[in-house]
Write an enzyme that holds these catalytic residues in place. Structure first.
Site, short mmCIF file in Angstrom:
data_model
loop_
_atom_site.label_atom_id
_atom_site.label_comp_id
_atom_site.label_asym_id
_atom_site.label_seq_id
_atom_site.Cartn_x
_atom_site.Cartn_y
_atom_site.Cartn_z
N ASP A 1 38.72 -17.25 64.90
CA ASP A 1 38.52 -15.82 65.07
C ASP A 1 38.40 -15.50 66.55
O ASP A 1 37.96 -16.35 67.34
CB ASP A 1 37.24 -15.38 64.32
N ARG B 1 50.61 1.80 55.64
CA ARG B 1 50.39 0.52 56.31
C ARG B 1 51.34 0.31 57.49
O ARG B 1 51.02 -0.43 58.43
CB ARG B 1 50.54 -0.63 55.31
N ALA C 1 48.72 -12.31 55.40
CA ALA C 1 48.06 -11.29 54.59
C ALA C 1 47.88 -9.99 55.36
O ALA C 1 47.68 -8.93 54.77
CB ALA C 1 46.70 -11.79 54.10
N ASN D 1 48.39 -6.60 57.32
CA ASN D 1 49.34 -5.50 57.12
C ASN D 1 49.92 -4.99 58.44
O ASN D 1 49.29 -5.10 59.48
CB ASN D 1 48.64 -4.34 56.39
N VAL E 1 52.26 -6.28 55.75
CA VAL E 1 52.48 -7.71 55.51
C VAL E 1 53.96 -8.09 55.50
O VAL E 1 54.32 -9.19 55.94
CB VAL E 1 51.78 -8.14 54.21
N SER F 1 49.26 -7.56 40.40
CA SER F 1 47.99 -7.77 39.70
C SER F 1 47.34 -6.44 39.33
O SER F 1 46.79 -6.29 38.23
CB SER F 1 47.05 -8.59 40.59
N HIS G 1 55.12 -3.79 50.33
CA HIS G 1 53.71 -3.64 49.99
C HIS G 1 53.24 -2.39 50.72
O HIS G 1 52.68 -2.44 51.81
CB HIS G 1 52.91 -4.87 50.44
#
Length: 316
Positions: A37, A91, A121, A123, A125, A153, A178
């Protein structure tokens, strides 16, 4: 990926990265997790907190902090570093921020000698996955993103409430971006193997209240519904990352809707979009080409045109 230990690095350990790590640990998916990080103290605190799970899990997962230079031996590098532009539902508005974050990051990871699989993962993405592919110069099968896995999902969950059945008895995919131009591929949605379009046609009284266009809209806006109320979406996507990671490490050959680099599939090339693909130890083994209806072909081509226009904004 010759190591006997299954090693995963997570870059960016905010809500999404930490949720991913938590899911990996609780499902005993890998042997080691290295957290990276831009704020080292946060990475250290997350690693310490996650390490305190071990007494309550089925197997021990070693969790520690690291740097880009230590990515050489990783099987998978999961990219969760991102930024969301304020006051935007689209996004794609985060593209420039994502590019600023990922260009130096990928350069440093590749300098380590990394030859594993990138799983994105952050965005947007589909564009991040495309960027990583171009910047890393890895074969296309080694670079993928979560894509429309989470949207698929969400679609299954919504349909399970209407029908009602277990979401795992619903099969189907959301395709394309996405984002705002995504769409459910209704011609291939089945409930226990039976096409949903046949179910609706045969039982108009029982299921006449189901509006597929409304369900598609609810699916598309589900992330925003969450984000606008609590400021992030992370449990669902964290588990999606764990699910894809497990399929890679276990060589599962599961079919999952992911962001994949297209090379003539669905009539598209040099582009990344959400499509079902067979996921194995090498990443994307094969893209599954569904036989789309004429309307769905138009929807997919439109979604790809949106993504292709966004690609033009990149400076790679």
């Amino acid at each position: 990926m010759g190591s006997s230990l299954r090693k995963v690095a997570i870059v960016g350990v905010g809500y999404v990265g930490a949720s991913c790590a938590y899911a990996l640990i609780n499902q005993s998916i890998c042997d080691e997790i290295m957290l990276i990080d831009r704020t080292p103290d946060r990475a250290y605190a997350q690693a310490l907190d996650l390490s305190h799970c071990m007494d309550f899990t089925h197997s021990r997962t070693k969790v520690y902090t690291g740097t880009y230079e230590q990515c050489k031996d990783m099987d998978i590098v999961i990219l969760c570093s991102g930024a969301t532009p304020p006051n935007s539902k689209n996004r794609l508005d985060a593209l420039e921020l994502a590019q600023d974050i990922h260009k130096p990051m990928i350069k440093q990871i590749m300098a380590s000698g990394f030859q594993g699989v990138f799983l994105a993962a952050a965005n947007p993405v589909d564009l991040v996955t495309y960027m990583v592919w171009k910047l890393s110069e890895l074969p296309r099968h080694q670079v993928l993103g979560t894509g429309t896995s989470i949207d698929s999902s969400r679609l299954k969950t919504l349909l399970s409430n209407y029908l009602p059945v277990d979401p795992r008895s619903v099969q189907g995919y959301v395709l394309g971006e996405h984002g705002e131009s995504q769409f459910p591929c209704w011609s291939h949605v089945t409930i226990g193997g039976k096409p949903i379009l046949d179910i609706l046609a045969q039982h108009p009284k029982r299921f006449g209240h189901m509006n597929l266009e409304e369900i598609a809209l609810q699916t598309k806006d589900a992330g925003w519904e969450i984000y606008s109320r609590k400021g992030s979406t992370h449990y669902g996507i964290g588990n999606a990352l764990a699910y894809i990671t497990r399929s890679i490490l276990n060589d599962d050959h599961k079919v999952i809707a992911v962001s994949a680099i297209l090379d003539q599939e669905y009539g598209q090339t040099d582009l990344c979009a959400g499509v079902p693909a067979i996921i194995n130890r090498q990443g994307v083994k094969e893209i599954v080409e569904l036989n789309l209806s004429p309307k769905e072909k138009d929807q997919f081509n439109y979604s790809c045109s949106v993504l292709r226009q966004a690609v033009q904004r990149l400076s790679l």
